[in-house]
Enzyme design. Structure first.
Site, PDB file in Angstrom:
ATOM      1  N   GLY A   1     -30.398  -1.328 101.025  1.00 36.69           N
ATOM      2  CA  GLY A   1     -30.434  -2.827 100.744  1.00 36.69           C
ATOM      3  C   GLY A   1     -31.781  -3.560 100.637  1.00 36.69           C
ATOM      4  CD  GLU A   2     -36.039  -6.405 101.978  1.00 37.23           C
ATOM      5  OE1 GLU A   2     -37.282  -5.762 101.017  1.00 37.23           O
ATOM      6  OE2 GLU A   2     -35.479  -6.381 102.741  1.00 37.23           O
ATOM      7  CB  SER A   3     -35.734  -1.665 104.519  1.00 30.95           C
ATOM      8  OG  SER A   3     -37.275  -2.078 104.323  1.00 30.95           O
TER       9      SER A   3
ATOM     10  CB  CYS B   1     -32.005   3.570  99.072  1.00 31.31           C
ATOM     11  SG  CYS B   1     -33.359   2.461  98.017  1.00 31.31           S
TER      12      CYS B   1
ATOM     13  NE  ARG C   1     -40.264  -2.176 102.329  1.00 36.96           N
ATOM     14  CZ  ARG C   1     -40.798  -3.127 101.789  1.00 36.96           C
ATOM     15  NH1 ARG C   1     -41.871  -3.386 101.773  1.00 36.96           N
ATOM     16  NH2 ARG C   1     -39.201  -4.002 101.823  1.00 36.96           N
TER      17      ARG C   1
ATOM     18  CB  ILE D   1     -31.926   1.369  92.959  1.00 37.06           C
ATOM     19  CG1 ILE D   1     -30.552   1.993  92.405  1.00 37.06           C
ATOM     20  CG2 ILE D   1     -31.898  -0.202  92.547  1.00 37.06           C
ATOM     21  CD1 ILE D   1     -28.848   1.162  92.443  1.00 37.06           C
ATOM     22  NE  ARG D   2     -36.627  -3.767  94.767  1.00 34.84           N
ATOM     23  CZ  ARG D   2     -36.842  -4.414  95.848  1.00 34.84           C
ATOM     24  NH1 ARG D   2     -35.402  -4.620  96.504  1.00 34.84           N
ATOM     25  NH2 ARG D   2     -37.053  -5.032  96.475  1.00 34.84           N
TER      26      ARG D   2
ATOM     27  CG  HIS E   1     -28.305   4.073  95.822  1.00 37.39           C
ATOM     28  ND1 HIS E   1     -28.513   3.415  97.359  1.00 37.39           N
ATOM     29  CD2 HIS E   1     -29.908   3.823  95.259  1.00 37.39           C
ATOM     30  CE1 HIS E   1     -29.730   2.321  97.640  1.00 37.39           C
ATOM     31  NE2 HIS E   1     -30.548   2.876  96.350  1.00 37.39           N
TER      32      HIS E   1
ATOM     33  CD  GLU F   1     -25.370   4.624  97.931  1.00 35.84           C
ATOM     34  OE1 GLU F   1     -25.991   3.140  97.620  1.00 35.84           O
ATOM     35  OE2 GLU F   1     -25.880   5.982  98.481  1.00 35.84           O
TER      36      GLU F   1
END
Length: 239
Positions: A59-61, A92, A122, A153-154, A197, A199
């Site tokens: 997600g976005e930490s 991530c 990051r 992903i990022r 990831h 998952e």
């Protein structure tokens, strides 16, 4: 001590690939036919208190940290990881949350749960448009197994181990053409982190390996020595 008959593995459900993690956990749990697993979404301290282990998804930490603080989850998460020493896996953004230090954060920095004596960088590989898939040789998979296709992903990377006591174990790296090798999977005691990831791949192997470690850790919980790995043992753990 025999394995427990029932285990609850929560997935922190503030954002990110919650459903995808739960789907692979359900598939991985079939490797343990004598154990009943429960995989709830975790959004409150009360739900967290019922868990034996936890996944913190991508997600976005920064956002995850803010939401966790607003929900009264931040200190319970720290206690879960660093005082109760329960098995935790961060993917991530989850890896960022579990680091002791992070660089390239937004202005003012961000709160971290900690547990891994590393500094993460990051968004090492750029924007979402620069996402990629790479074959990974992960140290916990059996020798000769096919590589694991890591989805980045990022993604963050571990740029430095900040405590030289040898407790942090590097389990996977990636090397893009023309760049230096980056650390993308680490563990320290009860804490496991991946930049990628699993998952999103449909490949159940990392989830099955980690569930096996959860089972082993709960079987040895009276020893309070942290997470036992599938092939070998952690420093200080009895065989």
């Amino acid at each position: 001590m025999p394995p427990p008959s029932s285990i609850t593995v929560g997935v922190l459900a503030l954002q990110g690939g919650v459903i995808e993690h739960i789907a692979l956990l359900n598939r991985a749990s079939t490797s343990f036919p004598t154990i009943t697993f429960h995989f709830p979404e975790v959004k409150t301290p009360e739900q967290l208190s019922l868990c034996d282990a936890l996944i913190i998804p991508g997600g976005e930490s920064t956002t995850m940290a803010i939401v966790a603080r607003r929900l009264g989850l931040f200190e319970p998460l720290r206690e879960f990881v660093k005082i109760n020493n329960k098995p935790v896996w961060g993917t991530c953004a989850g890896l960022v949350m579990l680091a002791e230090e992070a660089s390239a954060t937004k202005q003012g920095g961000q709160e971290l749960i900690g547990g891994l004596d590393v500094r993460v960088l990051r968004n090492k590989f750029g924007t979402q448009a620069q996402s990629f898939v790479a074959d990974l040789q992960l140290g916990f998979l059996a020798e000769g197994e096919r590589p694991f296709k890591g989805v980045f992903i990022r993604a963050p990377v571990v740029e430095e181990v900040i405590n030289g006591n040898g407790k942090v174990k590097v389990l996977g790296t990636v090397k893009k053409p023309g760049e230096e090798e980056d650390i993308v999977a680490v563990r320290q005691g009860n804490v496991f982190g991946t930049s990628f990831h699993p998952e999103l791949t449909g490949d159940v192997r990392v989830h099955a390996w980690w569930l096996g470690n959860v089972v082993e850790a709960l079987s040895h919980k009276g020893k309070e020595k942290g997470l036992v790995v599938g092939r070998g043992k952690l420093d200080g753990e009895e065989a």
